[in-house]
Design an enzyme around this catalytic site. Sequence first.
Site: not given
Length: 175
Positions: A23-24, A26-28, A56, A90
């Site tokens: 999840r970008g 949160d942790t990117r 999308g 995903e």
Amino acid sequence: MLKLNSTHSSSENFKYDVFLSFRGVDTRKTFTDHLYTALLNEGLVTFRDDEEMERGEEITYEFENAIQQSKSWVIVFSTNYACSRWCLEELALIMERRNNSKRLLLPVFYHVDPSDIRKQSGCISEALHMHEEKFKREVNDARRKDLMDKIKRWRTALTQVANLTGLTLANETNG
């Protein structure tokens, strides 16, 4: 440390050694960036999403293809992972591919208790409830049924992945 061999299997031709799911928001910029860099430094061809990729309702062909063409998958579960329909899609795709192959899947529980994922409690329960409530408001009966089926698929995938041995990282210095 887990060691992934970057040589490709003779029976399957993989484009990526690792598909990184996270999840970008949160942790990117923290853990996942460090993990991605470490994988690259080990010579592993790693797929991760680009911040500018358009999101999308449905997962794109590019992502489906990358999941299929990856030798292994690393899923970084974080507090808001299940808030993202994209992340849950995903995960479901990865679990389907894993169940039909012998590929490596490493779940990383980053500030999330694996039992919350397995039991779908805590932040996971809240996120799934949010999705269910939104899906119930769909006026088209067939579409609503499809959306509710997604919830079942996501719940199954969450339970399956939480039953795997993974890494649990919570409030650790230099974790």
